[in-house]
Write a protein that holds these residues in place. Structure first.
Motif, short mmCIF file in Angstrom:
data_model
loop_
_atom_site.label_atom_id
_atom_site.label_comp_id
_atom_site.label_asym_id
_atom_site.label_seq_id
_atom_site.Cartn_x
_atom_site.Cartn_y
_atom_site.Cartn_z
N UNK A 122 -9.66 8.21 10.36
CA UNK A 122 -8.79 8.57 10.23
C UNK A 122 -9.21 9.76 9.39
N UNK A 123 -10.16 9.45 8.36
CA UNK A 123 -10.21 10.60 7.48
C UNK A 123 -11.33 11.63 8.05
N UNK A 124 -11.82 11.52 9.37
CA UNK A 124 -12.83 12.48 9.82
C UNK A 124 -11.99 13.12 10.61
N UNK A 125 -10.80 13.03 10.92
CA UNK A 125 -9.81 13.16 12.17
C UNK A 125 -9.42 14.50 10.50
N UNK A 126 -8.62 14.14 9.78
CA UNK A 126 -8.00 14.79 8.68
C UNK A 126 -9.53 16.17 8.37
N UNK A 127 -10.64 15.36 8.60
CA UNK A 127 -11.45 16.95 7.93
C UNK A 127 -11.73 17.70 8.95
N UNK A 128 -11.86 16.82 10.39
CA UNK A 128 -11.79 18.30 11.57
C UNK A 128 -10.65 18.90 11.41
N UNK A 129 -9.37 18.33 11.22
CA UNK A 129 -8.54 19.14 11.13
C UNK A 129 -9.05 20.44 9.86
N UNK A 130 -8.90 20.18 9.12
CA UNK A 130 -8.95 21.31 7.63
C UNK A 130 -8.50 21.09 6.57
N UNK A 131 -7.91 19.21 6.71
CA UNK A 131 -7.25 19.20 5.72
C UNK A 131 -7.81 19.07 4.54
N UNK A 132 -9.20 18.62 4.82
CA UNK A 132 -9.82 17.74 3.29
C UNK A 132 -10.74 19.19 2.94
N UNK A 161 -4.54 6.00 3.80
CA UNK A 161 -4.00 7.24 3.02
C UNK A 161 -4.15 8.85 3.84
N UNK A 162 -5.42 8.73 4.55
CA UNK A 162 -5.42 9.32 5.75
C UNK A 162 -4.99 9.16 6.35
N UNK A 163 -4.41 8.33 6.76
CA UNK A 163 -3.56 7.85 8.50
C UNK A 163 -1.92 8.60 7.66
N UNK A 164 -1.31 8.51 6.69
CA UNK A 164 -0.21 9.39 6.47
C UNK A 164 -0.46 10.31 5.88
N UNK A 165 -1.08 10.75 6.13
CA UNK A 165 -1.83 12.79 5.84
C UNK A 165 -1.58 13.48 7.01
N UNK A 166 -2.44 12.37 8.28
CA UNK A 166 -2.07 12.59 9.77
C UNK A 166 -0.80 12.76 10.30
N UNK A 167 0.28 11.70 9.85
CA UNK A 167 1.89 11.82 10.82
C UNK A 167 2.23 12.99 9.59
N UNK A 168 2.69 13.23 8.61
CA UNK A 168 2.96 14.50 8.52
C UNK A 168 2.54 15.92 9.10
N UNK A 169 1.70 16.10 9.99
CA UNK A 169 0.70 17.27 10.67
C UNK A 169 1.28 16.73 12.21
N UNK A 170 0.62 15.72 13.11
CA UNK A 170 0.54 15.65 14.04
C UNK A 170 2.08 15.48 14.54
N UNK A 203 1.28 1.59 7.86
CA UNK A 203 0.50 1.00 8.28
C UNK A 203 -0.30 1.47 9.77
N UNK A 204 -1.40 0.63 9.18
CA UNK A 204 -2.80 0.77 9.95
C UNK A 204 -2.53 0.13 11.26
N UNK A 205 -3.34 0.09 12.22
CA UNK A 205 -3.46 -0.48 13.35
C UNK A 205 -3.24 -1.96 13.72
N UNK A 237 4.15 6.04 -0.44
CA UNK A 237 2.81 7.14 -1.35
C UNK A 237 2.39 5.60 -0.83
N UNK A 238 0.64 6.71 -0.50
CA UNK A 238 -0.32 4.86 -0.32
C UNK A 238 -1.25 5.83 -1.75
N UNK A 239 -1.98 4.73 -1.96
CA UNK A 239 -3.25 5.00 -3.51
C UNK A 239 -4.89 6.00 -2.30
N UNK A 240 -5.06 6.00 -2.41
CA UNK A 240 -6.25 6.99 -2.14
C UNK A 240 -7.21 6.61 -2.19
N UNK A 241 -7.49 5.39 -2.57
CA UNK A 241 -8.13 4.22 -2.80
C UNK A 241 -8.15 3.08 -1.41
N UNK A 242 -7.02 3.04 -0.86
CA UNK A 242 -6.89 2.53 0.44
C UNK A 242 -6.94 3.24 1.56
#
Length: 271
Positions: free
Chosen positions: A240-250, A211-220, A138-140, A202-207
């Motif tokens: 969270x999308x910008x954070x994923x991009x900065x970490x090279x996840x996208x 979706x990117x928060x879920x991606x970070x939870x598997x890395x951070x 869930x988001x903040x 699972x979170x749909x990419x439309x959200x």
């Protein structure tokens, strides 16, 4: 093994070589008597290779039962085995006619001998291993979760999906608590680990943000706040999308740009 419902009609046609049909079932070689095949007379019936199914003499002797063995080369064989192992007990509907010709219908349950013995001996009917723990995302301010696992030393090396191996979720207090059963972790007194697996919903990419928060939870590892999840090399990103991009996840076009730059500098300049 195959039962009578799935057996093909007999006799089979003679065949000089073994081949595989389109449905994955094999067509075994069945030589005629003229080609060296065997024939015999059993109880006044003439039989030949067309009436013989693949069998294993050792299994027949051990189990004293009708067992035919076949080799499959299709995924349908796995579906067949899975279906008949997990389909449950058979059921039959039958009618009973009383002397006054009143017809009563009952739904009866058939229990085979193996299942009867299994239940008489009180064996477990079903089991699931390892334990799967579903983890919410869930988001903040979407849902408050008070977690104490981030304060433990062992949790500093854990991502969100690995927490259930060491901690259990207390629904009443909304907190993670140390497991009281399991294998003791070397170097961490009081910490126990099990084979439980965490699976984040699972979170749909439309959200996009969730979706990117879920991606970070598997890395951070051991995030202490939502801002911590958006922090990369000391920089707190707005999304969270910008954070994923900065970490090279996208994926982006940077690898194409780097390739073109390398080719540009590799080409010699002529005056």
């Amino acid at each position: 093994m195959r039962d009578s419902k799935c057996s093909k009609k007999f006799p089979k046609p003679f065949q000089t070589q073994t081949s595989t049909s389109d449905d994955g079932y094999p067509k075994y070689r069945r030589r005629s008597p003229d080609q060296g095949g065997q024939s015999a007379t059993v109880r006044n019936y003439d039989i030949d290779n067309r009436w013989i199914v693949p069998y294993n003499p050792l299994l027949l002797k051990i189990f004293d039962a009708h067992i035919n063995v076949e080799l499959y080369s299709s995924i349908k064989s796995i579906q067949y085995v899975t279906k008949y192992i997990n389909k449950g007990s058979d059921q039959a509907t039958f009618s009973i006619q009383s002397p006054n010709e009143v017809e009563t219908y009952q739904s009866g349950r058939y229990i085979c001998s193996s299942e009867a013995v299994w239940r008489i001996l009180s064996f477990e009917v079903h089991d699931r291993a390892p334990t799967i723990v579903h983890l919410a995302v869930h988001l903040e301010n979407g849902q408050r979760v008070y977690s104490s696992y981030a304060l433990k030393m062992i949790s500093r090396k854990l991502t969100y999906d690995r927490v259930p191996s060491y901690y259990t979720w207390n629904q009443s207090s909304k907190t993670f608590q140390r497991r009281k059963q399991g294998t003791v972790v070397d170097g961490f007194p009081g910490i126990k680990k099990t084979d439980a697996l965490g699976r984040v919903y699972v979170i749909h990419p439309n959200n996009s943000e969730c979706f990117h928060l879920r991606m970070l939870l598997h890395v951070v590892k051991s995030p202490t706040s939502f801002a911590h999840l958006r922090t990369v090399q000391g920089v707190i990103y707005n999304t969270y999308q910008m954070a994923c991009k900065a970490m090279g996840l996208l994926e982006d076009d940077s690898h194409w740009e780097n390739t073109l730059s390398e080719q540009l500098f590799a080409v010699p300049l002529h005056h």
